[in-house]
Design an enzyme around this catalytic site. Structure first.
Site, PDB file in Angstrom:
ATOM      1  N   GLU A 186       1.049  -1.352   0.120  1.00  0.00           N
ATOM      2  CA  GLU A 186       0.215  -0.360   0.250  1.00  0.00           C
ATOM      3  C   GLU A 186       0.811   1.564   0.113  1.00  0.00           C
ATOM      4  O   GLU A 186       0.843   2.202   0.933  1.00  0.00           O
ATOM      5  CB  GLU A 186      -1.083  -0.275   1.121  1.00  0.00           C
ATOM      6  N   GLU A 198      -6.280 -10.382  -1.918  1.00  0.00           N
ATOM      7  CA  GLU A 198      -6.899  -9.918  -0.951  1.00  0.00           C
ATOM      8  C   GLU A 198      -8.553  -9.507  -1.387  1.00  0.00           C
ATOM      9  O   GLU A 198      -9.308  -9.349  -0.609  1.00  0.00           O
ATOM     10  CB  GLU A 198      -6.770  -8.974  -0.139  1.00  0.00           C
TER      11      GLU A 198
HETATM   12  O1  G3I Z   1      -6.212 -12.153  17.379  1.00  0.00           O
HETATM   13  C1  G3I Z   1      -6.220 -11.041  18.164  1.00  0.00           C
HETATM   14  C2  G3I Z   1      -6.324 -10.903  19.837  1.00  0.00           C
HETATM   15  O2  G3I Z   1      -6.635 -12.041  20.568  1.00  0.00           O
HETATM   16  C3  G3I Z   1      -6.500  -9.508  20.099  1.00  0.00           C
HETATM   17  O3  G3I Z   1      -7.340  -9.891  21.718  1.00  0.00           O
HETATM   18  C4  G3I Z   1      -6.842  -8.831  19.547  1.00  0.00           C
HETATM   19  C5  G3I Z   1      -6.655  -7.150  20.385  1.00  0.00           C
HETATM   20  O4  G3I Z   1      -5.529  -7.184  19.949  1.00  0.00           O
HETATM   21  O5  G3I Z   1      -6.133  -8.720  18.513  1.00  0.00           O
HETATM   22  C6  G3I Z   1      -6.763  -9.770  17.467  1.00  0.00           C
HETATM   23  O6  G3I Z   1      -5.769  -9.317  16.378  1.00  0.00           O
HETATM   24  C7  G3I Z   1      -6.215  -8.569  15.686  1.00  0.00           C
HETATM   25  C8  G3I Z   1      -6.018  -9.464  14.307  1.00  0.00           C
HETATM   26  O7  G3I Z   1      -6.960  -8.165  12.682  1.00  0.00           O
HETATM   27  C9  G3I Z   1      -7.355 -10.673  14.105  1.00  0.00           C
HETATM   28  O8  G3I Z   1      -8.190 -10.046  14.262  1.00  0.00           O
HETATM   29  C10 G3I Z   1      -5.047  -7.487  15.032  1.00  0.00           C
HETATM   30  O9  G3I Z   1      -5.208  -6.626  16.370  1.00  0.00           O
HETATM   31  C11 G3I Z   1      -5.464  -6.999  13.744  1.00  0.00           C
HETATM   32  O10 G3I Z   1      -4.863  -5.840  13.800  1.00  0.00           O
HETATM   33  C12 G3I Z   1      -5.851  -7.321  12.671  1.00  0.00           C
HETATM   34  O11 G3I Z   1      -6.028  -6.882  11.558  1.00  0.00           O
HETATM   35  C13 G3I Z   1      -5.756  -7.609  10.394  1.00  0.00           C
HETATM   36  C14 G3I Z   1      -5.519  -6.017   9.420  1.00  0.00           C
HETATM   37  O12 G3I Z   1      -5.144  -6.279   8.610  1.00  0.00           O
HETATM   38  C15 G3I Z   1      -4.134  -5.810  10.485  1.00  0.00           C
HETATM   39  O13 G3I Z   1      -2.919  -5.928  10.453  1.00  0.00           O
HETATM   40  C16 G3I Z   1      -6.945  -7.994   9.233  1.00  0.00           C
HETATM   41  O14 G3I Z   1      -7.203  -8.750  10.360  1.00  0.00           O
HETATM   42  C17 G3I Z   1      -6.551  -8.398   8.014  1.00  0.00           C
HETATM   43  O15 G3I Z   1      -7.407  -8.425   7.863  1.00  0.00           O
HETATM   44  C18 G3I Z   1      -6.157  -6.479   8.013  1.00  0.00           C
HETATM   45  O16 G3I Z   1      -5.895  -7.546   6.393  1.00  0.00           O
HETATM   46  C19 G3I Z   1      -5.067  -5.710   5.614  1.00  0.00           C
HETATM   47  C20 G3I Z   1      -3.666  -6.217   4.222  1.00  0.00           C
HETATM   48  O17 G3I Z   1      -3.408  -7.188   5.281  1.00  0.00           O
HETATM   49  C21 G3I Z   1      -3.570  -5.519   3.749  1.00  0.00           C
HETATM   50  N1  G3I Z   1      -4.703  -4.844   2.999  1.00  0.00           N
HETATM   51  C22 G3I Z   1      -6.104  -4.753   3.610  1.00  0.00           C
HETATM   52  C23 G3I Z   1      -6.952  -5.606   4.790  1.00  0.00           C
HETATM   53  C24 G3I Z   1      -7.908  -5.053   4.935  1.00  0.00           C
HETATM   54  O18 G3I Z   1      -7.239  -3.799   5.818  1.00  0.00           O
END
Ligand code: G3I
Length: 376
Positions: free
Chosen positions: A177, A284
């Site tokens: 990105e 994605e």
């Molecule tokens: O699983 C933990 C949980 O145990 C914890 O209590 C909670 C609070 O900290 O966090 C949870 O993990 C989260 C994870 O998603 C699973 O839900 C992370 O904090 C959170 O940052 C993470 O977000 C991900 C996001 O990227 C940032 O990394 C999303 O799942 C993921 O779908 C999203 O994917 C992005 C791609 O990497 C790039 N393109 C866009 C796409 C959508 O935003």
């Protein structure tokens, strides 16, 4: 089926060894009629037509089919069975990013990404690394350095992480990105402020190439089909980086689709993206039924039709690429309930952005995509 860059044993299963090998495809593909009930402004939902039996996507697509994965998914037999049946490539959804690995620059955590890599390694399922350098992560850990030390820490992080998974993955999103949200120019980030707008990207690709010379190195971005200005800026940026000698080996378009964009926009962008002659990762895919802009009076049937039309256009555009450029078609989650879109505060619990329903059953959308892939 195209052969992946890395020798890949045929995927036996993702279930731990010793599990029965049969797949109860009927349980996966049966899609009982979900007769909606009268609710809110949704008039009586029309019963979903039962989709024809849909063969596993990985068996009909002439390229790898991927999905996003979290380490915890391997503890969910239903997820494992569906993944085993449908996909042959995995992308860590978040546990191979700095937010998970980089507790601090002298303390890196690898348990979850190692578990994902081990599962892929054991089962012969391709692993796509995501993501080494992303504007939205790492700022705190990298703060306080002067430029020289910042660059050394940048190089060291890439060497450590990409080096660790050398031979265990086929590819990386090296830079994720880089284009500004509105598509006008590049994003401002701690990376660009310290190492230059193009400089940090060229350096990231050079360091990743040193750490893993065999991996296909991608630059990856979103809204490239939805916003033609952003798509054009992405293409121009790729052209400029390649001219500067950045060892970019592949181009990733995330395809978080806006299902209300005009017909033809996706096809035009995919054709332009393919013009570089590089592998293209549709990296994605999801196609939300929600409208972020509020004031949504579309019926559910209208939204489902828009979704079908745009996802089919994307699948057709990907199929139209030369075979050697069709790196993988990755859906950002397996079941609707696995989607990040169902985890954010805007979700009403009704979004259906993916190819399998909450119970892992095929949908009419699955059948529509499978029909395109089956054209071979
Ligand atoms: O699983 C933990 C949980 O145990 C914890 O209590 C909670 C609070 O900290 O966090 C949870 O993990 C989260 C994870 O998603 C699973 O839900 C992370 O904090 C959170 O940052 C993470 O977000 C991900 C996001 O990227 C940032 O990394 C999303 O799942 C993921 O779908 C999203 O994917 C992005 C791609 O990497 C790039 N393109 C866009 C796409 C959508 O935003």
């Amino acid at each position: 089926m195209t052969q992946p860059p890395h020798p890949s044993r045929c995927a036996s299963h993702l279930l731990p060894r010793g599990e029965k090998d049969g797949i109860d495809r009927r349980a996966l593909l049966a899609a009982p009629l979900a007769v909606g009930t009268l609710a809110g402004c949704d008039r009586l939902a029309v019963a979903e037509p039962t989709p024809p039996t849909v063969p596993p996507l990985k068996s009909i697509a002439p390229f790898p089919i991927g999905t996003a994965v979290m380490a915890g998914h391997f503890d969910d037999p239903a997820w494992v069975a569906l993944a085993r049946a449908q996909v042959n490539q995995l992308t860590p959804e978040w546990e191979m990013k700095m937010e998970y690995i980089l507790q601090s620059l002298d303390r890196l955590t690898f348990d979850a990404p190692d578990r994902i890599a081990a599962a892929c390694e054991r089962e012969g399922v391709r692993l796509h690394g995501h993501a080494l350098i992303w504007y939205s992560q790492g700022e705190q850990a990298f703060s306080g350095f002067d430029r020289t030390h910042f660059g050394r820490a940048f190089d060291r992080y890439i060497a450590e992480v990409a080096g660790r998974y050398r031979g265990k993955l086929v590819s990386w999103d090296v830079v994720n990105e880089p284009i500004a949200e509105d598509g006008n120019g590049l994003r401002d980030s701690h990376w660009s402020r310290n190492l230059g707008d193009d400089g940090y990207m060229i350096r990231a690709f050079e360091q990743a190439k040193l750490a893993d010379p065999e991996a296909v190195l991608f630059v990856n971005d979103y809204n490239l089909e939805n916003n033609p200005v952003k798509g054009t800026t992405f293409l121009r940026t790729v052209e400029r980086l390649l001219k500067a000698g950045a060892p970019i080996g592949g181009l990733g378009t995330q395809s978080h689709l806006d299902i209300e964009i005009p017909a033809g926009q996706i096809s035009r962008f995919m054709r332009d993206l393919g013009s570089f002659g590089l592998p293209v990762h549709m990296s994605e895919l999801d196609a939300s039924l929600r409208r972020e802009r509020g004031g949504d009076f579309r019926s559910r049937a209208q939204r489902l039709e828009q979704q079908r039309a745009r996802v089919v256009e994307l699948a057709e555009a990907f199929m139209a690429l030369p075979e050697r450029q069709r790196f993988a078609f990755t859906i950002w989650g397996l079941r609707d309930s696995d989607s990040w879109l169902r985890r954010d505060n805007r979700d009403d619990g009704k979004d259906q952005p993916l190819l399998f329903d909450d119970a892992g059953r095929a949908k009419p959308l699955t059948a529509a995509v499978a029909e395109v892939f089956g054209r071979g």
